[in-house]
Design a protein around this motif. Structure first.
Motif, PDB file in Angstrom:
ATOM      1  N   TYR A 618      18.464  29.989  18.495  1.00 34.01           N
ATOM      2  CA  TYR A 618      19.360  29.176  19.323  1.00 34.01           C
ATOM      3  C   TYR A 618      18.493  28.321  20.260  1.00 34.01           C
ATOM      4  O   TYR A 618      17.681  28.853  21.027  1.00 34.01           O
ATOM      5  CB  TYR A 618      20.296  30.068  20.138  1.00 34.01           C
ATOM      6  CG  TYR A 618      21.299  30.807  19.283  1.00 34.01           C
ATOM      7  CD1 TYR A 618      22.510  30.213  18.944  1.00 34.01           C
ATOM      8  CD2 TYR A 618      21.024  32.086  18.804  1.00 34.01           C
ATOM      9  CE1 TYR A 618      23.431  30.893  18.151  1.00 34.01           C
ATOM     10  CE2 TYR A 618      21.928  32.766  18.010  1.00 34.01           C
ATOM     11  CZ  TYR A 618      23.137  32.163  17.688  1.00 34.01           C
ATOM     12  OH  TYR A 618      24.050  32.821  16.899  1.00 34.01           O
ATOM     13  N   LYS A 619      18.682  27.005  20.195  1.00 37.01           N
ATOM     14  CA  LYS A 619      17.836  26.089  20.954  1.00 37.01           C
ATOM     15  C   LYS A 619      18.664  25.308  21.967  1.00 37.01           C
ATOM     16  O   LYS A 619      19.806  24.937  21.701  1.00 37.01           O
ATOM     17  CB  LYS A 619      17.137  25.098  20.014  1.00 37.01           C
ATOM     18  CG  LYS A 619      16.234  25.749  18.989  1.00 37.01           C
ATOM     19  CD  LYS A 619      15.462  24.726  18.185  1.00 37.01           C
ATOM     20  CE  LYS A 619      16.350  23.915  17.276  1.00 37.01           C
ATOM     21  NZ  LYS A 619      15.565  23.014  16.390  1.00 37.01           N
ATOM     22  N   LYS A 620      18.079  25.046  23.128  1.00 43.64           N
ATOM     23  CA  LYS A 620      18.676  24.149  24.128  1.00 43.64           C
ATOM     24  C   LYS A 620      17.858  22.858  24.071  1.00 43.64           C
ATOM     25  O   LYS A 620      16.658  22.861  24.343  1.00 43.64           O
ATOM     26  CB  LYS A 620      18.613  24.784  25.514  1.00 43.64           C
ATOM     27  CG  LYS A 620      19.335  23.999  26.595  1.00 43.64           C
ATOM     28  CD  LYS A 620      20.840  24.074  26.469  1.00 43.64           C
ATOM     29  CE  LYS A 620      21.369  25.423  26.884  1.00 43.64           C
ATOM     30  NZ  LYS A 620      21.211  25.701  28.314  1.00 43.64           N
ATOM     31  N   VAL A 621      18.512  21.756  23.715  1.00 43.87           N
ATOM     32  CA  VAL A 621      17.814  20.483  23.503  1.00 43.87           C
ATOM     33  C   VAL A 621      18.286  19.465  24.530  1.00 43.87           C
ATOM     34  O   VAL A 621      19.493  19.216  24.671  1.00 43.87           O
ATOM     35  CB  VAL A 621      18.062  19.938  22.072  1.00 43.87           C
ATOM     36  CG1 VAL A 621      17.351  18.612  21.875  1.00 43.87           C
ATOM     37  CG2 VAL A 621      17.583  20.952  21.039  1.00 43.87           C
ATOM     38  N   ALA A 623      17.412  15.492  25.789  1.00 45.39           N
ATOM     39  CA  ALA A 623      16.709  14.227  25.526  1.00 45.39           C
ATOM     40  C   ALA A 623      15.754  14.363  24.343  1.00 45.39           C
ATOM     41  O   ALA A 623      14.634  13.852  24.372  1.00 45.39           O
ATOM     42  CB  ALA A 623      15.970  13.754  26.769  1.00 45.39           C
ATOM     43  N   GLY A 624      16.193  15.074  23.302  1.00 47.03           N
ATOM     44  CA  GLY A 624      15.385  15.212  22.100  1.00 47.03           C
ATOM     45  C   GLY A 624      14.277  16.239  22.192  1.00 47.03           C
ATOM     46  O   GLY A 624      13.501  16.399  21.251  1.00 47.03           O
ATOM     47  N   ARG A 625      14.222  16.978  23.285  1.00 50.17           N
ATOM     48  CA  ARG A 625      13.144  17.958  23.495  1.00 50.17           C
ATOM     49  C   ARG A 625      13.743  19.350  23.651  1.00 50.17           C
ATOM     50  O   ARG A 625      14.707  19.545  24.399  1.00 50.17           O
ATOM     51  CB  ARG A 625      12.359  17.570  24.751  1.00 50.17           C
ATOM     52  CG  ARG A 625      11.305  18.568  25.208  1.00 50.17           C
ATOM     53  CD  ARG A 625      10.060  18.504  24.354  1.00 50.17           C
ATOM     54  NE  ARG A 625       9.149  19.586  24.696  1.00 50.17           N
ATOM     55  CZ  ARG A 625       8.194  19.495  25.622  1.00 50.17           C
ATOM     56  NH1 ARG A 625       8.020  18.353  26.281  1.00 50.17           N
ATOM     57  NH2 ARG A 625       7.392  20.506  25.855  1.00 50.17           N
ATOM     58  N   VAL A 626      13.185  20.326  22.943  1.00 52.03           N
ATOM     59  CA  VAL A 626      13.633  21.718  23.095  1.00 52.03           C
ATOM     60  C   VAL A 626      13.104  22.242  24.421  1.00 52.03           C
ATOM     61  O   VAL A 626      11.891  22.314  24.641  1.00 52.03           O
ATOM     62  CB  VAL A 626      13.121  22.596  21.936  1.00 52.03           C
ATOM     63  CG1 VAL A 626      13.534  24.047  22.164  1.00 52.03           C
ATOM     64  CG2 VAL A 626      13.664  22.089  20.606  1.00 52.03           C
ATOM     65  N   ILE A 627      14.016  22.585  25.324  1.00 53.92           N
ATOM     66  CA  ILE A 627      13.588  23.085  26.640  1.00 53.92           C
ATOM     67  C   ILE A 627      13.679  24.610  26.717  1.00 53.92           C
ATOM     68  O   ILE A 627      13.146  25.209  27.655  1.00 53.92           O
ATOM     69  CB  ILE A 627      14.407  22.433  27.780  1.00 53.92           C
ATOM     70  CG1 ILE A 627      15.896  22.746  27.648  1.00 53.92           C
ATOM     71  CG2 ILE A 627      14.181  20.934  27.817  1.00 53.92           C
ATOM     72  CD1 ILE A 627      16.741  22.254  28.816  1.00 53.92           C
ATOM     73  N   HIS A 628      14.342  25.223  25.728  1.00 53.90           N
ATOM     74  CA  HIS A 628      14.428  26.689  25.705  1.00 53.90           C
ATOM     75  C   HIS A 628      14.910  27.110  24.317  1.00 53.90           C
ATOM     76  O   HIS A 628      15.692  26.400  23.676  1.00 53.90           O
ATOM     77  CB  HIS A 628      15.412  27.196  26.763  1.00 53.90           C
ATOM     78  CG  HIS A 628      15.560  28.689  26.759  1.00 53.90           C
ATOM     79  ND1 HIS A 628      14.609  29.530  27.275  1.00 53.90           N
ATOM     80  CD2 HIS A 628      16.565  29.485  26.287  1.00 53.90           C
ATOM     81  CE1 HIS A 628      14.998  30.788  27.140  1.00 53.90           C
ATOM     82  NE2 HIS A 628      16.184  30.786  26.552  1.00 53.90           N
TER      83      HIS A 628
END
Length: 794
Positions: A618-621, A623-628
């Motif tokens: 499970y990813k938090k994205v 502005a196109g960047r995975v932050i977590h």
């Protein structure tokens, strides 16, 4: 200037006084005609006069001149009011003010203390003077006088419903020389200081005083240094004085520029010297043809270098013909295609400040009548942003929060951030930073030596531009930084002014703030300021709407992955529709803080199956960047999505992926070729997508886990597409795949072109396939593709 001098404006005095009591007036007269000094004195015979001057230098200089002419001290019957400096009294009959002061007074009491309002140099078309005129026209509470040297008088007179007066005066002749090999060459910034120096050195001895127009303070500083080196002997002898003239010069420099001197003067000025100010003794103008002004680009206000308009070129030229014949040397072509006039600021800039100012004065910006209609898109953007700040309500009227924001003499966004801080210490930090960023240029530049950079890092160890600026305002300047003392003084004055307005402690006793808590408060109040670094292009950061590049002087660390970008500088980039936006004040923040405050959208990543079971990423994205990201057993929609991914990857129900992909591909081709028959086909004539169909089947069967899948086989997911009795013949005629010895090809059908493309997928065969080896495909052209090579098969 001697009292007996005749000014061209004096020819209209009787008409002016006669018409003023009954009509709004438009006065057209050249700079130097006396309009800025005579009209206020005449109007004062019929009541108290407010004179709105677009520039601070002109505002103070004109007030001083008029007071001197009346034989008085400043602040008796004549005074002025600018930011940080008020020199008038209740008895002052004439008060010169900048537009910002006039708008603030209008919001406070509708300018009830004045009978006549004179808006001088209206041709500059600043947003604040355009807005001021529109609101005063709406109120119909004052006699209005609008003056200009270059103006479409008929259009403005019709707009005001007033009368027009013209003062014709004869200037001395000014001979124009264009120092450019190509007559159509536009003004050019390259080597500008060298061009100005060479032109001055070649011609100054043939003239009294010299006035050179440059686009900004940076270029003035460069030219000042270059000329002082070239003319050092004359300067040391005391026969020559080189003087800068812009909005922030010292009182001494301003006096030396505006008053006659026994020395020959070379004055290096921005377009502040184009209008209002009369500079005696100038007989040589050097015009670079350049200025810095704002404009709209892709919905953003961009400050850029521009060629001046034809009207500005004539204004500059006219400065040389006040006392005798003069010369204007232009560093651009005679036929350079300049704009006719400079576009109004309301068409060049965002409308956030004008809209808030208008609402503070009780008017909706979109309901006011302007000389030129305002851009609808800019109005919509401004309303949306101000409502997001809660400065305006749903009806576009000012809120209590908006009333707090407007009087603060800074950008609306900074005002919003100040008032949004949860505690006094954070509020003070935001005040100090806002004051530092409200200056027209940077307080400091990055040191060039490694030793000084290390010292700077010790002084401010967070690599935070914002914290460094706050420390500069509050404490002693470190030895590793070169600071402009005048700029620092102005920033501290502005900080104390805002602190006083908000009942905060003065700068000298500023509260200690916690950087992390302060930045977290900013992140919550203005999430659009939060940017994350691109993983590959490390110089770039994005927030999902725009991208910024690291400014040259930012201290942002290579190790930092996210930042609050407090200040940006947008310049035209490559191409017509691009901007290069430089991040010039950055404060690093950890990615964990973004995740903590729910930045970004949830996305489902890869799926893994092991002895321990099935796990989904499970990813938090943002502005196109995975932050977590984290791994967990699939649940809900993610569970079905993961199962679909596992089936198509061959991890579940072996063979089903290949079979489904082939069946659905052939069905879609069958439809496209027009083979569908209602009486023989069991499903609707609709194209099918593999993932959507399989997801629908899993939902229908209630499958939500790998354990559930064990109850089923691939046969339970048969696709009923092409009728079974017709499928074999269709596959032979239009195969999905062709397998030869040592060569496997996927087949693409381009029906509109009657083209078949056999695409190499595997096999060690080196020779291209022959036409006789392939299916007939009668009437179709056949091609073979391997990597980037495409050939016709014959």
């Amino acid at each position: 200037m001697p009292n007996q001098t005749f000014f061209p404006i004096e020819t209209i005095k009787s008409d002016f006084l006669q018409l003023l009591s009954k009509h709004h007036l438009v006065v057209e007269a050249e700079t130097g005609s006396g309009k800025s000094t005579h009209l206020p004195v005449w109007a004062a015979e019929q009541g108290r006069v407010l004179v709105v001057e677009p520039r601070r230098v002109a505002c103070t200089s004109l007030a001083e001149f008029v007071a001197t002419q009346r034989g008085e001290k400043l602040a008796e019957s004549v005074g002025y009011a600018i930011r940080f400096d008020n020199r008038f009294s209740e008895q002052s009959k004439i008060v010169f003010v900048t537009p910002g002061v006039a708008l603030r007074w209008l919001s406070e009491n509708k300018l009830a203390d004045f009978d006549t309002v004179i808006i001088d140099e209206f041709h500059e078309r600043r947003w604040d003077t355009d807005l001021l005129l529109a609101m005063l026209k709406e109120q119909q509470s004052h006699r209005l006088v609008v003056t200009s040297a270059t103006l479409d008088s008929q259009k403005l007179t019709q707009y005001l419903g007033g009368q027009c007066l013209q003062a014709k005066g004869r200037n001395f002749n000014v001979f124009t020389v264009n120092l450019c090999s190509d007559s159509r060459n536009m003004p050019d910034i390259r080597h500008i200081e060298k061009q100005v120096k060479e032109t001055v050195v070649s011609h100054y001895q043939d003239h009294r005083d010299v006035l050179a127009f440059l686009p900004g303070r940076k270029e003035i500083s460069q030219c000042l240094s270059t000329l002082r080196q070239a003319l050092i002997s004359e300067i040391e002898l005391g026969t020559l004085d080189i003087i800068p003239l812009h909005s922030s010069v010292t009182d001494d420099e301003r006096q030396r520029a505006l008053n006659e001197s026994s020395k020959q003067r070379i004055i290096l000025a921005t377009n502040v010297a184009e209008t209002s100010l009369t500079i005696p003794g100038v007989t040589l103008i050097i015009d670079t043809g350049l200025e810095r002004r704002t404009h709209q680009r892709n919905g953003r206000t961009v400050l850029g270098l521009h060629a001046i308009s034809q009207a500005s070129a004539e204004q500059r030229k006219g400065r040389a013909g006040r006392v005798q014949d003069g010369v204007c040397i232009r560093l651009y072509g005679k036929a350079a295609p300049l704009e006719l006039v400079t576009p109004p600021e309301l068409h060049r800039e965002e409308l956030i400040e004008p809209m808030l100012a208008s609402a503070s004065c009780g008017h909706r910006l979109d309901q006011l009548s302007f000389i030129d209609h305002l851009p609808a898109k800019s109005l919509d953007i401004a309303l949306t942003k101000l409502q997001a700040m809660k400065a305006l309500g749903e009806e576009g009227l000012i809120t209590e929060h908006g009333k707090v924001l407007y009087p603060l003499p800074i950008d609306t966004l900074f005002a919003h951030l100040i008032t949004a801080m949860p505690d006094k210490a954070s509020q003070e930090a935001m005040v100090d930073l806002s004051a530092a960023l409200s200056l027209y240029q940077r307080l400091w530049q990055m040191p060039s030596s490694e030793e000084k950079r290390e010292a700077l890092l010790k002084w401010e160890p967070n690599s935070c531009d914002a914290t460094a600026l706050i420390k500069l305002l509050r404490g002693p300047v470190p030895d590793c930084l070169n600071i402009d003392a005048d700029l620092l003084k102005e920033a501290r004055q502005l900080s104390d002014q805002i602190r006083l307005a908000l009942s905060l402690p003065s700068l000298e006793v500023a509260s200690t703030f916690r950087r992390e808590k302060w930045l977290e408060s900013v992140l919550i109040a203005a999430p659009e300021l939060v940017f994350v670094r691109r993983q590959k292009r490390r110089q770039a950061l994005g927030n999902g709407f725009i991208e910024v590049s690291l400014g040259r002087d930012s201290r942002y660390s290579e190790d930092a992955e996210a930042a609050i970008v407090f200040d940006q500088f947008a310049v035209p980039g490559k191409g017509v529709k691009q901007n290069l936006v430089l991040a010039t004040c950055m404060a690093p923040v950890p990615l964990a803080l973004l995740n903590q405050h729910q930045f970004g959208e949830e996305e489902i990543g890869e799926t893994q199956v092991s002895e321990e079971g099935c796990l989904v990423e499970y990813k938090k994205v943002y502005a196109g960047r995975v932050i977590h990201s984290h791994w967990a057993p699939p649940q809900g929609e993610s569970a079905v999505s993961s199962l679909v991914d596992m089936v198509l990857a061959g991890q579940l129900l072996a063979g089903l992926s290949e079979q489904l992909t082939a069946d659905i591909h052939q069905w879609n081709l069958y439809l496209a070729l027009g083979r569908y028959q209602t009486e023989t086909c069991s499903r609707p004539a609709e194209a099918v997508e593999v993932i959507a169909w399989l997801t629908e089947q899993l939902d229908a069967l209630g499958i939500a886990s790998v354990d559930d899948m064990e109850l089923f086989s691939a046969d339970d997911f048969a696709f009923d597409g092409i009728p079974e009795w017709e499928r074999e013949d269709f596959d032979n005629e239009f195969p999905y795949q062709v397998i030869l010895t040592d060569l496997t090809m996927a087949i693409e059908y381009h029906i509109a072109k009657k083209l078949v493309v056999a695409v190499h997928t595997s096999g060690k065969r080196k020779q291209d396939p022959k036409r006789w080896e392939l299916p007939r495909w009668q009437g179709w052209r056949v091609q073979y593709r391997k990597a980037s090579r495409n050939i016709d098969v014959r």
